[in-house]
Motif scaffolding. Sequence first.
Motif, short mmCIF file in Angstrom:
data_model
loop_
_atom_site.label_atom_id
_atom_site.label_comp_id
_atom_site.label_asym_id
_atom_site.label_seq_id
_atom_site.Cartn_x
_atom_site.Cartn_y
_atom_site.Cartn_z
N PRO A 50 0.80 -1.23 0.00
CA PRO A 50 0.00 0.00 0.00
C PRO A 50 0.83 1.28 0.00
O PRO A 50 0.52 2.23 -0.71
CB PRO A 50 -0.84 -0.13 1.27
CG PRO A 50 -1.02 -1.59 1.42
CD PRO A 50 0.31 -2.18 0.99
N ILE A 63 -9.20 4.16 -8.69
CA ILE A 63 -9.56 3.05 -7.81
C ILE A 63 -8.85 3.19 -6.46
O ILE A 63 -9.42 2.93 -5.42
CB ILE A 63 -9.20 1.69 -8.45
CG1 ILE A 63 -9.90 1.54 -9.80
CG2 ILE A 63 -9.55 0.53 -7.52
CD1 ILE A 63 -11.40 1.61 -9.75
N ALA A 64 -7.57 3.60 -6.52
CA ALA A 64 -6.79 3.76 -5.28
C ALA A 64 -5.90 4.98 -5.41
O ALA A 64 -5.42 5.30 -6.50
CB ALA A 64 -5.95 2.52 -5.02
N GLY A 67 -2.29 4.51 -1.71
CA GLY A 67 -2.41 3.20 -1.09
C GLY A 67 -3.77 2.86 -0.52
O GLY A 67 -3.96 1.79 0.04
N ALA A 68 -4.75 3.76 -0.67
CA ALA A 68 -6.07 3.55 -0.07
C ALA A 68 -7.15 3.47 -1.16
O ALA A 68 -7.11 4.21 -2.14
CB ALA A 68 -6.42 4.68 0.89
N PRO A 69 -8.12 2.56 -0.99
CA PRO A 69 -9.22 2.47 -1.96
C PRO A 69 -10.01 3.77 -2.01
O PRO A 69 -10.13 4.47 -1.00
CB PRO A 69 -10.10 1.35 -1.41
CG PRO A 69 -9.36 0.71 -0.30
CD PRO A 69 -8.27 1.63 0.12
N GLN A 70 -10.57 4.07 -3.17
CA GLN A 70 -11.34 5.30 -3.36
C GLN A 70 -12.83 5.06 -3.53
O GLN A 70 -13.58 6.00 -3.72
CB GLN A 70 -10.79 6.08 -4.55
CG GLN A 70 -9.35 6.53 -4.35
CD GLN A 70 -9.20 7.44 -3.14
OE1 GLN A 70 -9.74 8.54 -3.11
NE2 GLN A 70 -8.47 6.97 -2.13
N TRP A 121 -12.20 -5.22 -6.27
CA TRP A 121 -12.95 -4.24 -7.04
C TRP A 121 -13.02 -4.74 -8.46
O TRP A 121 -12.00 -5.14 -9.03
CB TRP A 121 -12.25 -2.88 -7.03
CG TRP A 121 -12.31 -2.21 -5.71
CD1 TRP A 121 -13.18 -1.22 -5.32
CD2 TRP A 121 -11.49 -2.48 -4.55
NE1 TRP A 121 -12.95 -0.87 -4.01
CE2 TRP A 121 -11.92 -1.63 -3.51
CE3 TRP A 121 -10.45 -3.36 -4.28
CZ2 TRP A 121 -11.34 -1.63 -2.25
CZ3 TRP A 121 -9.88 -3.36 -3.04
CH2 TRP A 121 -10.33 -2.50 -2.03
N THR A 128 -9.16 -5.84 -9.18
CA THR A 128 -8.11 -5.32 -8.31
C THR A 128 -8.33 -5.92 -6.93
O THR A 128 -9.46 -5.94 -6.44
CB THR A 128 -8.18 -3.79 -8.23
OG1 THR A 128 -8.12 -3.26 -9.56
CG2 THR A 128 -7.04 -3.24 -7.40
N LEU A 130 -7.11 -6.12 -2.77
CA LEU A 130 -6.37 -5.63 -1.62
C LEU A 130 -6.44 -6.72 -0.58
O LEU A 130 -7.49 -6.95 0.04
CB LEU A 130 -6.93 -4.32 -1.08
CG LEU A 130 -6.24 -3.76 0.17
CD1 LEU A 130 -4.73 -3.59 -0.03
CD2 LEU A 130 -6.88 -2.44 0.58
N TRP A 136 -1.59 -5.05 -2.70
CA TRP A 136 -2.47 -4.90 -3.85
C TRP A 136 -2.01 -5.88 -4.93
O TRP A 136 -0.81 -6.07 -5.13
CB TRP A 136 -2.39 -3.49 -4.41
CG TRP A 136 -3.01 -2.44 -3.57
CD1 TRP A 136 -2.39 -1.71 -2.58
CD2 TRP A 136 -4.34 -1.96 -3.63
NE1 TRP A 136 -3.28 -0.81 -2.04
CE2 TRP A 136 -4.49 -0.94 -2.66
CE3 TRP A 136 -5.45 -2.29 -4.41
CZ2 TRP A 136 -5.68 -0.27 -2.46
CZ3 TRP A 136 -6.64 -1.61 -4.21
CH2 TRP A 136 -6.75 -0.61 -3.24
#
Length: 159
Positions: A50, A63-64, A67-70, A121, A128, A130, A136
Amino acid sequence: MPLLVNTVFEDPEPPAPDAFDLKPGRPATFAVVRGRVSSAQITQMLVVQPQDLVALVIDGELIAFAGAPQRAAGTDRLDTGDPRLGPWTDRRRAMTQYLTQDGRYTETRNGRRHAYTGHFWLNGDRITYLDDTGFWAFGQYHRGVLHHAGYILRPGESG
């Protein structure tokens, strides 16, 4: 870098050679990662920690970031009958991946249940991951087959 999943090129009808090129008017699919990435990582199995994933864009959607999902995990569709959900198996390598409607996955590898678990996702033909252990990873659907980290998974089978 464009996200390539090289096993799709082993298919009898692979994508066009320029299918992953960044071109004007084509929705972009790429990852921006911190540090060096080898050509083998790009074409075989890209796994990113991440802290090293700066941004991930699939079909023009962020999407990210950092390092964090959106967005919430799961599918890009609202229907519950999404054919990308359920079990996917690579019998040759003794792996089954289960994709559930709540955006979670679990993998059985060599008979070991829940060897890997995490969120996923789905965007068009891309997936994708995580992982709960903190990395990832990426995959792609091509002609009804899921390609991920060297695995070639077929739908509706369980191992």
